[in-house]
Design a protein around this motif. Structure first.
Motif, PDB file in Angstrom:
ATOM      1  N   ALA A   3       0.821  -1.210   0.000  1.00  0.00           N
ATOM      2  CA  ALA A   3       0.000   0.000   0.000  1.00  0.00           C
ATOM      3  C   ALA A   3       0.855   1.261   0.000  1.00  0.00           C
ATOM      4  CB  ALA A   3      -0.913   0.002   1.224  1.00  0.00           C
ATOM      5  N   LYS A  24       1.176  -3.080  -7.116  1.00  0.00           N
ATOM      6  CA  LYS A  24      -0.023  -3.237  -6.288  1.00  0.00           C
ATOM      7  C   LYS A  24      -1.162  -3.958  -6.987  1.00  0.00           C
ATOM      8  CE  LYS A  24      -0.310   1.218  -5.173  1.00  0.00           C
ATOM      9  NZ  LYS A  24      -0.730   2.467  -4.478  1.00  0.00           N
ATOM     10  N   SER A  25      -1.327  -3.687  -8.279  1.00  0.00           N
ATOM     11  CA  SER A  25      -2.533  -4.133  -8.972  1.00  0.00           C
ATOM     12  C   SER A  25      -2.788  -5.642  -8.901  1.00  0.00           C
ATOM     13  CB  SER A  25      -2.506  -3.662 -10.428  1.00  0.00           C
ATOM     14  OG  SER A  25      -1.357  -4.136 -11.097  1.00  0.00           O
ATOM     15  N   LEU A  31      -4.659  -6.327  -5.324  1.00  0.00           N
ATOM     16  CA  LEU A  31      -5.745  -5.498  -4.818  1.00  0.00           C
ATOM     17  C   LEU A  31      -6.846  -6.345  -4.201  1.00  0.00           C
ATOM     18  CD1 LEU A  31      -6.000  -2.884  -7.720  1.00  0.00           C
ATOM     19  CD2 LEU A  31      -5.013  -2.539  -5.450  1.00  0.00           C
ATOM     20  N   PRO A  32      -7.525  -5.881  -3.155  1.00  0.00           N
ATOM     21  CA  PRO A  32      -7.326  -4.578  -2.512  1.00  0.00           C
ATOM     22  C   PRO A  32      -6.189  -4.637  -1.478  1.00  0.00           C
ATOM     23  CG  PRO A  32      -9.161  -5.711  -1.472  1.00  0.00           C
ATOM     24  CD  PRO A  32      -8.689  -6.605  -2.600  1.00  0.00           C
ATOM     25  N   VAL A  33      -5.422  -3.559  -1.380  1.00  0.00           N
ATOM     26  CA  VAL A  33      -4.372  -3.476  -0.368  1.00  0.00           C
ATOM     27  C   VAL A  33      -4.917  -2.766   0.856  1.00  0.00           C
ATOM     28  CG1 VAL A  33      -2.498  -3.550  -2.052  1.00  0.00           C
ATOM     29  CG2 VAL A  33      -3.473  -1.336  -1.396  1.00  0.00           C
ATOM     30  N   GLU A  48       1.939   1.407  -9.405  1.00  0.00           N
ATOM     31  CA  GLU A  48       0.701   0.653  -9.527  1.00  0.00           C
ATOM     32  C   GLU A  48       0.936  -0.782  -9.996  1.00  0.00           C
ATOM     33  OE1 GLU A  48      -2.238   1.472  -8.499  1.00  0.00           O
ATOM     34  OE2 GLU A  48      -1.552   3.448  -7.846  1.00  0.00           O
TER      35      GLU A  48
END
Length: 260
Positions: A5, A13-14, A17-19, A10
């Protein structure tokens, strides 16, 4: 999920998800940006690298890091320094924050601590340690005897003043060599860094440079928005290896840079 997070990239993270919710990103070296989001009673902690690695090999500004310390103290928030990349001698000081005289409340360490063996550690100021209880920060495989014995040996070696002094000298040689090798190349905007954490800022994406350098026997990676060539050689790198690296990168950058 918590660590993911906190990154601005991105693509990291993607897939997950969700972080963790509840985080806000501010702009590095922009104290006004940080002040706008650090709120008393709402901000638990502020995470920052004293010297950025993945973000582009960018040293923090003195006023920025000192200002973060003041903002955290005023807000009752903890200041956390991520020294996974810039700590343990990488910048020519044992810890990156020692360049600034700004002390964190917590500090995270990992990659270099055991010379390549997997380990992670968190250092705490006493006021933070006092609220921790056994098991609060546990891990199934952390702290095994082999890795810890290795970490102690690595730490003792890196902490020697003469060793740290050699990192400073090698870093100066690397940056000076890169500036000389790229002089006249209009696509090279800056050579920056501390110690042996060095970035070459370009005005084009650095992927082709990385590929060409690898083909020529020099390993570098990208950083920042992909437009920085990141160099983080072993702290034991020799002067001859530094000179060879500079020669190769100067040649490669001249060959792959877009036509002016």
């Amino acid at each position: 999920m918590g660590a993911l997070a906190l990154t601005y990239k991105e693509q990291y993270k993607s897939p997950f998800l969700p972080v963790m919710p509840g985080h806000v990103l501010a702009t590095y070296n922009d104290l006004d940006s940080a002040a706008a989001v650090i709120k008393k009673g709402k901000t638990a902690a502020v995470f920052v690298e004293p010297v950025q690695g993945e973000g582009g090999c960018t040293p923090g500004h003195q006023a920025f890091l000192s200002g973060l310390r003041e903002l955290c103290d005023e807000a009752g928030a903890l200041l956390v320094f991520d020294e996974v990349q810039c700590g343990l001698g990488r910048t020519g000081r044992l810890w990156g924050y020692q360049h600034y005289g700004v002390e964190p409340d917590l500090m995270s360490l990992a990659k270099p601590l055991a010379g390549g063996l997997p380990i992670g550690a968190v250092l705490l100021r006493q006021k933070v340690a006092d609220v921790m209880k056994p098991g609060d920060h546990g891990s199934t495989f952390a702290g095994n005897p082999l890795v810890c014995a290795t970490a102690c040996t690595v730490f003792d070696t890196i902490a020697e003043p003469a060793f740290l002094g050699s990192v400073v000298a090698k870093g100066e040689r690397l940056r000076a060599g890169l500036r000389e090798a790229t002089a006249g190349n209009s696509h090279v905007k800056e050579v920056r860094g501390l110690g042996l954490l060095v970035g070459v800022q370009l005005d084009f994406m650095a992927g082709p440079v990385v590929d060409a350098a690898r083909a020529a026997g020099v390993l570098v990676i990208t950083a920042g928005k992909g437009d920085v060539v990141r160099l983080a050689p072993p702290l034991t790198v020799t002067e001859a290896e530094i000179d060879h690296c500079c020669k190769v990168l100067g040649k490669v950058l001249a060959e792959v840079a877009p036509a002016s």
